[in-house]
Design a protein around this motif. Structure first.
Motif, PDB file in Angstrom:
ATOM      1  N   GLY A   1       0.333  -1.532  -0.022  1.00  0.00           N
ATOM      2  CA  GLY A   1      -0.341   0.304  -0.191  1.00  0.00           C
ATOM      3  C   GLY A   1       0.826   1.218  -0.128  1.00  0.00           C
ATOM      4  N   TRP A   2       0.152   2.664  -0.341  1.00  0.00           N
ATOM      5  CA  TRP A   2       0.482   3.280  -0.171  1.00  0.00           C
ATOM      6  C   TRP A   2       0.836   3.481   1.637  1.00  0.00           C
ATOM      7  N   VAL A   3       1.966   4.422   1.537  1.00  0.00           N
ATOM      8  CA  VAL A   3       2.170   5.333   2.896  1.00  0.00           C
ATOM      9  C   VAL A   3       2.990   6.557   2.721  1.00  0.00           C
ATOM     10  N   ASP A   4       2.618   7.376   3.611  1.00  0.00           N
ATOM     11  CA  ASP A   4       3.412   8.785   3.115  1.00  0.00           C
ATOM     12  C   ASP A   4       4.046   8.844   4.082  1.00  0.00           C
ATOM     13  N   LEU A   5       5.001   9.498   4.063  1.00  0.00           N
ATOM     14  CA  LEU A   5       6.815   9.856   4.719  1.00  0.00           C
ATOM     15  C   LEU A   5       6.376   8.872   6.397  1.00  0.00           C
ATOM     16  N   ASP A   6       5.678  10.017   6.905  1.00  0.00           N
ATOM     17  CA  ASP A   6       5.797   9.388   8.328  1.00  0.00           C
ATOM     18  C   ASP A   6       5.461   8.622   8.734  1.00  0.00           C
ATOM     19  N   GLU A   7       4.333   8.248   7.918  1.00  0.00           N
ATOM     20  CA  GLU A   7       4.167   6.592   8.386  1.00  0.00           C
ATOM     21  C   GLU A   7       5.305   5.631   7.778  1.00  0.00           C
ATOM     22  N   PHE A   8       5.624   5.996   6.958  1.00  0.00           N
ATOM     23  CA  PHE A   8       7.100   5.144   6.808  1.00  0.00           C
ATOM     24  C   PHE A   8       8.520   5.004   7.910  1.00  0.00           C
ATOM     25  N   ILE A   9       8.173   5.875   7.662  1.00  0.00           N
ATOM     26  CA  ILE A   9      10.162   5.926   9.176  1.00  0.00           C
ATOM     27  C   ILE A   9       9.178   5.443  10.516  1.00  0.00           C
ATOM     28  N   ARG A  10       8.710   5.972  10.405  1.00  0.00           N
ATOM     29  CA  ARG A  10       8.072   4.676  11.841  1.00  0.00           C
ATOM     30  C   ARG A  10       7.996   3.213  11.151  1.00  0.00           C
ATOM     31  N   HIS A  11       8.035   2.951  10.239  1.00  0.00           N
ATOM     32  CA  HIS A  11       8.222   1.445   9.731  1.00  0.00           C
ATOM     33  C   HIS A  11       9.176   1.074   9.055  1.00  0.00           C
ATOM     34  N   CYS A  12      10.310   1.936   9.982  1.00  0.00           N
ATOM     35  CA  CYS A  12      11.917   1.703   9.312  1.00  0.00           C
ATOM     36  C   CYS A  12      12.471   1.732   9.928  1.00  0.00           C
ATOM     37  N   TYR A  13      14.405   1.299  10.005  1.00  0.00           N
ATOM     38  CA  TYR A  13      14.862   1.413  10.490  1.00  0.00           C
ATOM     39  C   TYR A  13      16.367   1.087  10.359  1.00  0.00           C
ATOM     40  N   VAL A  14      16.988   1.494  10.846  1.00  0.00           N
ATOM     41  CA  VAL A  14      18.233   2.593  10.084  1.00  0.00           C
ATOM     42  C   VAL A  14      19.271   2.297  11.602  1.00  0.00           C
ATOM     43  N   HIS A  15      20.705   2.005  11.031  1.00  0.00           N
ATOM     44  CA  HIS A  15      21.674   2.326  12.118  1.00  0.00           C
ATOM     45  C   HIS A  15      21.927   2.758  13.106  1.00  0.00           C
ATOM     46  N   PRO A  16      22.043   2.535  14.307  1.00  0.00           N
ATOM     47  CA  PRO A  16      21.880   3.589  15.284  1.00  0.00           C
ATOM     48  C   PRO A  16      23.609   4.423  14.925  1.00  0.00           C
ATOM     49  N   SER A  17      24.579   3.992  14.643  1.00  0.00           N
ATOM     50  CA  SER A  17      25.855   5.054  14.256  1.00  0.00           C
ATOM     51  C   SER A  17      26.753   5.499  12.930  1.00  0.00           C
ATOM     52  N   ILE A  18      26.002   4.356  12.066  1.00  0.00           N
ATOM     53  CA  ILE A  18      27.161   4.040  10.778  1.00  0.00           C
ATOM     54  C   ILE A  18      26.007   4.306   9.506  1.00  0.00           C
ATOM     55  N   SER A  19      26.369   5.442   9.117  1.00  0.00           N
ATOM     56  CA  SER A  19      24.785   5.911   8.340  1.00  0.00           C
ATOM     57  C   SER A  19      25.211   6.032   6.525  1.00  0.00           C
ATOM     58  N   ASN A  20      25.841   4.413   6.648  1.00  0.00           N
ATOM     59  CA  ASN A  20      25.671   4.246   5.054  1.00  0.00           C
ATOM     60  C   ASN A  20      26.088   2.181   5.270  1.00  0.00           C
ATOM     61  N   ALA A  21      24.815   2.072   6.417  1.00  0.00           N
ATOM     62  CA  ALA A  21      24.850   0.821   6.676  1.00  0.00           C
ATOM     63  C   ALA A  21      23.950   0.580   6.829  1.00  0.00           C
ATOM     64  N   ILE A  22      22.696  -0.559   6.035  1.00  0.00           N
ATOM     65  CA  ILE A  22      21.695  -1.526   5.767  1.00  0.00           C
ATOM     66  C   ILE A  22      21.901  -2.548   7.580  1.00  0.00           C
ATOM     67  N   PRO A  23      20.931  -1.955   8.261  1.00  0.00           N
ATOM     68  CA  PRO A  23      21.001  -3.053   9.561  1.00  0.00           C
ATOM     69  C   PRO A  23      20.568  -3.866   9.739  1.00  0.00           C
ATOM     70  N   TYR A  24      21.078  -5.179  10.424  1.00  0.00           N
ATOM     71  CA  TYR A  24      20.379  -6.423  10.464  1.00  0.00           C
ATOM     72  C   TYR A  24      19.154  -6.210  11.372  1.00  0.00           C
ATOM     73  N   VAL A  25      17.914  -6.289  11.024  1.00  0.00           N
ATOM     74  CA  VAL A  25      16.922  -6.417  12.087  1.00  0.00           C
ATOM     75  C   VAL A  25      16.234  -8.027  11.996  1.00  0.00           C
ATOM     76  N   THR A  26      15.553  -7.958  13.215  1.00  0.00           N
ATOM     77  CA  THR A  26      14.987  -9.126  13.653  1.00  0.00           C
ATOM     78  C   THR A  26      13.897  -9.165  14.837  1.00  0.00           C
ATOM     79  N   ASN A  27      12.901 -10.283  14.204  1.00  0.00           N
ATOM     80  CA  ASN A  27      11.677  -9.609  15.725  1.00  0.00           C
ATOM     81  C   ASN A  27      11.263 -11.020  15.668  1.00  0.00           C
ATOM     82  N   TYR A  28      11.788 -11.934  15.977  1.00  0.00           N
ATOM     83  CA  TYR A  28      11.551 -13.649  15.901  1.00  0.00           C
ATOM     84  C   TYR A  28      10.451 -13.583  16.929  1.00  0.00           C
TER      85      TYR A  28
END
Lengths: 438, 438, 438
Positions: C100-127
């Motif tokens: 579906g379509w989400v506006d930017l704010d909602e996308f950000i709420r669902h998006c994870y970034v690395h806490p310290s490295i700006s060009n790294a895609i973090p590995y996130v789990t929620n098993y």
């Protein structure tokens, strides 16, 4: 308790001079004669056990008796170049006899020199191989020969024939079958050398003689076992004939060797490193305020190699002044009577007598009261106490009482309280007399 | 768990002022009165055991009851020079009575001064001898006398008669016969001195009073045994009457003494040095972030001498602020109420209450799962893990779980994880509530 | 004994490239496929044990199988912004599907970034939670989105359904029921990452393959047990199904992880810290002259957390080059094939093969003679001894004999004599051949 040798230098000097020139080897008339001389000195019987040539002892085989009879090296014109008059190290131990003219090259092939000291005649043995004949010169002597002679006449007389390996044993003190033993071991297989041969048998003889005298007037706690025989194979013969006894009863043992040069003392630990022998020997250094270095068990070189072998593992450690392998004159004719001193032999004797005194008197006292005893009742404490200062007046006694837990012996207590053994012994004797400790 | 004394300075001050001037000695009405005052303060019964004069306790004999009644030292012209109004240390404890004129030389022979502090009246005892009469002055006072007087009149009234040594005991907490015991010991035999006498009984009383109150509302794990009696002979009497019980049940013990001067804390180890008491006491310093010095067991001086005697060997160690023998006013009239502070008495009390809290709550947890539990199921772990950083969020809990091996107690775990005891206790309680650890 | 991988870089490279892009998670077709690829590589059967979703294992519950099928993030104008072509870390593991379509704010709420490295895609789990949908971008990517887009279309296709947790096992060597075991454990649950995932399974595969080949031509002393499964829950499933066997027979174990980056080696101790595994692993560093750092057990992070849990307490320790949590690329898409080297994978393999060689040959020799043997009889000693220097010629052999006390193994002896393991092994083999030691 013990006889001091302060005024007996002359007696030691005579013994040294008799023993020094004797031609000893593993099995030889010289070694037998050495035992006889010592037996006379100590005024006690040395029991001898013999193992005939060819006997198998574990992996070892007893070699033939080998006697050095004579050596003459003469020049083309009949001039005597070398003989045994200045050193009987000039012949390789185990060498067959040889008589004849050899040219220089061949002589050199049969001649051994020291690897680093040019004026030293090396001590060379070849007990268990089948050697060619061999002689030993100093490098300087050989160089002189090379310059001046082309042909040399060698007249080397030796004799190899079946005989018997002999180990000697003297027991003194508590002779009960089950008495714990203090063991002293030395060897009588090296020819004409002073520190690494004679110093051992000399101190061994002084200790044996003193203990024989003491035992006439006093009950001793331990059986003192004095062993003497050739190095290595002698110790192995002893181990293979008496191992169970040694393992069961030996409380502490010491190899007597390298005790004649005035030098910093050193300590060679046992395999265990913490046996009662190690503890007492190290304490003895401290109690006598003697500075010493600690050698590594990896640098062991005398009969502790056998006594401390795995599975044998006896509590044997030693004190030395100039250790085998470590003083330059070792195993050469420079290890002679000038190198050692009678003073050091007596000091070494006194060291071991101090150790024997500790062995005889040391024990682990245990308190008999629940809490401190009322020492003032025994006149061991002032009744008057001014501003809390009185407690210092007999701090050593309170300190000793606080250690009488049955786990600490007088050595431990002496170390803990930083007091001389003699003082601790005196306090313990007082407290025992008052029935305040066991 | 515990009552804090922050607002109770007045109460402590009153107790100090009542106890300070009482004329105590080993056996005296003063010591009995001291017990009565304390009993009233703690609102609990002190059970007294008596040992008649002449009774033999191990090597000790209980002396007579000795009472100081009065002292007046007057000059030729009838001027009162010294009496007991400023200090009852002016009479040697154990001194017989004396009345009469003495010239200066004889007076000096009967007069004790401090060996190093010229304005201090020393505390002198002679319990177990048969002393002549004796008085104590400061060196300054004696010097003044020497200059100004030739003859002195002494009127010294004391009384020695059969009596009974009394030791007091108060038990609180788990009173089961077989409950493990925490032991607090102090003494009530010193006259008018503050740090080295009263600070002990005061803190002892505060702890006993607090535990009596706590035990009304809460089950305690341990039996707390409070002992009070004369130093040395009192402890020996206790040991000789209850040793088997003490040896079987005492988990930790502490001598309460020298707790009143504001000073760096110190720790006096037990004989063993590694008993549970030592471990907990040392941990208590660290957990409270208190810097402290470690004294040598060789410098022990109070009743740990008896409790830690060989074969007795109880787990008794102590905290002090200014240790006996080590502060200059020790055993003189300068150890007075100005030297100590109520703040320090309360701090010392709080220290021991913190220790008691540790005793009550400490145990060795054991995990119940094979491998880490699924903490997220118990809401103890975030389900979401971003780049491996989540594990840090509850590192203390995982760290504690990894130590629950049944060998480490909460003290060990707190030290290992460098966390306060309180925090560790909280996590352990949570995990136990979730049934994840025993 | 062992096959060296020096010329096999190509083979390793192929394996890496096949395994790298596979979409693994705790339970997934990708993890199953990984096992199949490895099985083919090692030419040996991996026995699989399955635990159905919903199964309770101790406090854990096996989750559903979760598959990542596709992700497309597109802009307002239909432009493809991100998909899985460059990294399959872009989706939170465990995320439900979303379209579906989400506006930017909602996308950000669902998006994870690395806490310290700006060009790294973090590995996130929620098993184990019930997460909302989630994606992972680098911070740079998200910043770009913020500047350029207001509405975003997300097409995230995942599938969660009952499945089965699979753990794999391969046994090689001595397959007797009661054979002692050497254990190697790794995991196959991480998606597209190189050091902290693939380096473990790769070295695991190389070791298994080598031992399968060796076991065809040679009897091995130990049973080598290779375990592979998802991290944490896989190890817990293993422990809960085979604990008694592991506790009884495991002599040493190692977690294979983080073995691919060229970096200083490190050692992660077991719980005990002094197990045989720790001793051998540390010795292996020294014997190979590899410098290494020692990590604290407190910083454990992989399956040693389970194997070394209290009461589990198995002898498991590890070698790593760049440890989890400690290199910056850890748990991001930057932990990729460029970060590791085939050379390091082969070095890591060789390290563990050296260790296996030690495991196979190490033992505790015991002397068979009473005192030193007559080595010259076995041609192991020169018969000729010049000035005491000969003893040095075979010092290592005498040194080894002196350590054959049944308490020291070849590792201990090698350390004590400062000689390479290989040399010690050679001398021991010679002496055993001569029947001089057991």
């Amino acid at each position: 308790m013990y006889r001091r040798y302060n005024d007996s230098s002359a007696e030691i000097g005579r013994l040294l001079e008799i023993l020094y020139p004797i031609r000893r080897s593993l099995i030889s008339s010289g070694s037998e004669k050495t035992l006889n001389v010592i037996e006379e000195f100590v005024s006690g019987k040395i029991e001898v056990t013999s193992f005939l040539s060819g006997t198998i002892i574990d992996t070892w085989e007893v070699p033939n008796k080998w006697e050095l009879i004579d050596l003459k090296i003469t020049s083309e014109n009949g001039e005597l170049l070398f003989d045994l008059s200045d050193s009987n190290l000039r012949v390789v131990i185990g060498s067959p006899a040889f008589e004849g003219w050899v040219d220089l090259d061949e002589f050199i092939r049969h001649c051994y020199v020291h690897p680093s000291i040019s004026n030293a005649i090396p001590y060379v043995t070849n007990y268990y191989g089948n050697p060619d004949w061999g002689v030993c010169l100093s490098k300087d002597e050989l160089d002189f020969l090379k310059f001046n002679h082309k042909k040399i006449h060698v007249s080397l007389l030796t004799k190899s024939q079946p005989g018997a390996l002999q180990i000697g044993r003297l027991e003194v003190g508590n002779l009960d079958y089950s008495a714990e033993q203090i063991f002293f071991s030395t060897y009588n297989c090296h020819p004409q050398m002073a520190n690494n041969e004679l110093s051992g048998p000399i101190v061994w003889s002084m200790l044996a003689k003193a203990l024989i005298e003491i035992s006439k007037v006093r009950q001793l706690k331990y059986k003192y076992v004095f062993h003497i025989g050739p190095e290595t194979i002698g110790a192995i013969a002893l181990l293979n004939s008496r191992f169970d006894e040694m393992k069961s009863f030996m409380r502490a043992g010491h190899v007597l060797t390298c005790l004649g040069i005035e030098n910093k003392y050193c300590y060679m630990p046992s395999r265990d490193g913490n046996s009662f022998a190690d503890k007492a020997l190290k304490f003895c250094f401290d109690d006598l305020a003697i500075d010493y270095s600690i050698k590594s068990f990896a640098d062991r070189g005398s009969d502790e190699r056998q006594y401390c072998y795995p599975q044998v593992d006896l509590p044997v450690c030693s004190m030395m002044t100039a250790k085998y392998h470590e003083y330059p004159e070792y195993h050469t004719n420079l290890d002679n009577l000038e190198l050692i001193s009678i003073k050091q032999l007596i000091d070494s004797y006194n060291f071991y007598m101090h150790l024997i005194n500790i062995y005889e008197t040391n024990y682990s006292p245990i308190v008999k009261t629940r809490g401190e005893p009322m020492l003032s009742k025994y006149y061991l404490w002032p009744s008057e106490n001014i501003a809390g200062f009185s407690a210092n007046k007999n701090k050593a006694m309170l300190g000793l009482l606080a250690e009488c837990d049955g786990e600490s012996d007088l050595i431990d207590i002496s170390k803990k309280l930083s007091l001389k053994y003699e003082e601790i012994l005196k306090i313990a004797t007082t407290l025992k007399g008052c029935d305040l400790i066991y």
